[in-house]
Scaffold this motif. Structure first.
Motif, short mmCIF file in Angstrom:
data_model
loop_
_atom_site.label_atom_id
_atom_site.label_comp_id
_atom_site.label_asym_id
_atom_site.label_seq_id
_atom_site.Cartn_x
_atom_site.Cartn_y
_atom_site.Cartn_z
N ALA A 229 0.84 -1.21 0.00
CA ALA A 229 0.00 0.00 0.00
C ALA A 229 0.87 1.26 0.00
N ARG A 235 1.36 0.77 7.82
CA ARG A 235 0.45 -0.36 8.05
C ARG A 235 1.19 -1.53 8.71
N TRP A 357 -4.67 -7.15 7.60
CA TRP A 357 -4.76 -6.82 6.18
C TRP A 357 -6.22 -6.68 5.74
N ALA A 361 -8.10 -3.22 4.68
CA ALA A 361 -8.67 -3.15 3.32
C ALA A 361 -10.13 -2.71 3.39
N THR A 366 -7.00 -0.99 -0.12
CA THR A 366 -5.70 -1.64 -0.24
C THR A 366 -4.64 -0.74 -0.85
#
Length: 367
Positions: A229, A235, A357, A361, A366
């Motif tokens: 990303a 993240r 994840w 998202a 994403t």
């Protein structure tokens, strides 16, 4: 001299007894003494000793004639003094809880790993992918080694190591599709590689191999997916912070206040109070990370993310504890002082990676 010479005939001028009276003499004296008290036997004194009125040698008493004239003094044993009452023994000092590991070494190793991760994340992102691949290969080696030592299960390491590293790289380069393709090829390689050996144990070996491929490299691939990303390093850092904070909260609260076991048959050290600590710490950290680190993130999303991370990290820890209990071992390895092996540090990270994840998202996309 016999006893008859001691008596005088009746009527002689020697002061005999009156008629009708009992005959006097030693025999009568002895009879009369027997009626009173026993006379001690005293031996005669040799020549030059004391003589009685009849010119006969008599014993010169050198002590009391009767035993009760001078009572013997028996030393009395001292009466034992009464034992004073003893004060009650003080209660044994309460032993402090032990962490069970070398905390100094554990902190030092943790700080070192954190420095390597942060440096690779922000200096050159592909270097962090290499760090993930190395951790995957070492973790596979620890897992397959313990399976062979404890269960005689020979999961082929070579296809697992090659396929695992390729899986991480494919996920970073090609995304989720690349990770799935690499997973399928790794499983196929395990099946073929095992055919070069005798068929005995083939099914359990390939089953363990496919499980190892999914458990270690495939789940680790989601960390590489986080990195793709635009705010990838943030993240990944959020994922690591929340997992570490969850484990730390569980340890701190459980060690201090833990009384009710969470899963005593799987992991006796885990408590319900520790789980509450993990959830609380992770939710607070999640709100801060989502608000200040993730693009377009909102604090309440961080609360949900922290709750999910605490749950997945706890389940991941329990899952590996289940494996280690089945294998009869405490740690998967000894590579990291104070921590055990690589797998002992990946246990909560691996199942948490796909959860983070997926939620990120859903919350922010994403990209």
């Amino acid at each position: 001299m016999n006893d008859s010479s001691w008596d005088a005939p009746a009527g002689s001028g020697r002061g005999g007894p009156h008629p009708g009276s009992a005959p006097a003499g030693p025999a009568h004296d002895r009879h009369r003494a027997a009626q009173t008290r026993p006379m001690p036997i005293v031996p005669d004194v040799p020549t030059g000793g004391f003589q009685d009125g009849h010119g006969r040698g008599a014993a010169h008493p050198s002590g009391p004639l009767f035993r009760d004239e001078t009572p013997h003094e028996h030393p009395q044993e001292p009466m034992p003094s009464p034992t004073p009452p003893q004060p009650p023994a003080p209660p044994a000092p309460r032993q402090k809880k032990s962490a069970g590991r070398n905390l100094g070494a554990a902190i030092g190793v943790g700080v070192g790993l954190g420095a390597v991760i942060i440096a690779s994340l922000y200096i050159w992102a592909p270097a962090f992918v290499g760090v993930i691949a190395i951790a995957v290969v070492v973790g596979l080696w620890e897992l397959t080694s313990r399976l062979q030592e404890r269960k005689r299960i020979k999961a082929p390491l070579v296809p697992l190591a090659v396929g695992g590293a390729a899986m991480v790289v494919a996920g970073y380069v090609r995304g989720a599709e690349g990770a799935w393709v690499a997973m399928a090829l790794t499983a196929l390689a395990v099946l073929v590689w095992r055919m070069t050996e005798p068929p005995e144990g083939y099914l359990k070996d390939v089953t363990a191999g496919v499980f190892a491929a999914f458990y270690v490299p495939f789940l680790a691939t989601f960390v590489a997916l986080l990195l793709t990303a635009d705010d990838g390093p943030e993240r990944v850092l959020t994922f690591l912070i929340l997992t570490v904070v969850s484990d730390t909260g569980a340890y701190a609260i459980g060690w201090r206040f833990g009384k009710h076991k969470l899963a005593p048959r799987i992991s006796p050290g885990k408590t319900r109070e520790g789980l509450v600590g993990a959830v609380t710490f992770a939710m607070a950290a999640g709100a801060l990370c989502m608000q200040f680190m993730i693009d377009d993130g909102i604090w309440w999303q961080g609360l949900i993310l922290g709750l999910a991370v605490a749950a997945s990290a706890t389940l991941g820890d329990l899952g590996e504890s289940m494996i280690k209990r089945d294998l009869g071992i405490k740690d998967m390895g000894t590579l990291l002082p104070g921590h055990g092996g690589i797998m002992d540090r990946l246990d909560s990270l691996l199942p948490t990676a796909p959860v983070v994840w997926l939620l990120l998202a859903l919350f922010v996309g994403t990209g």
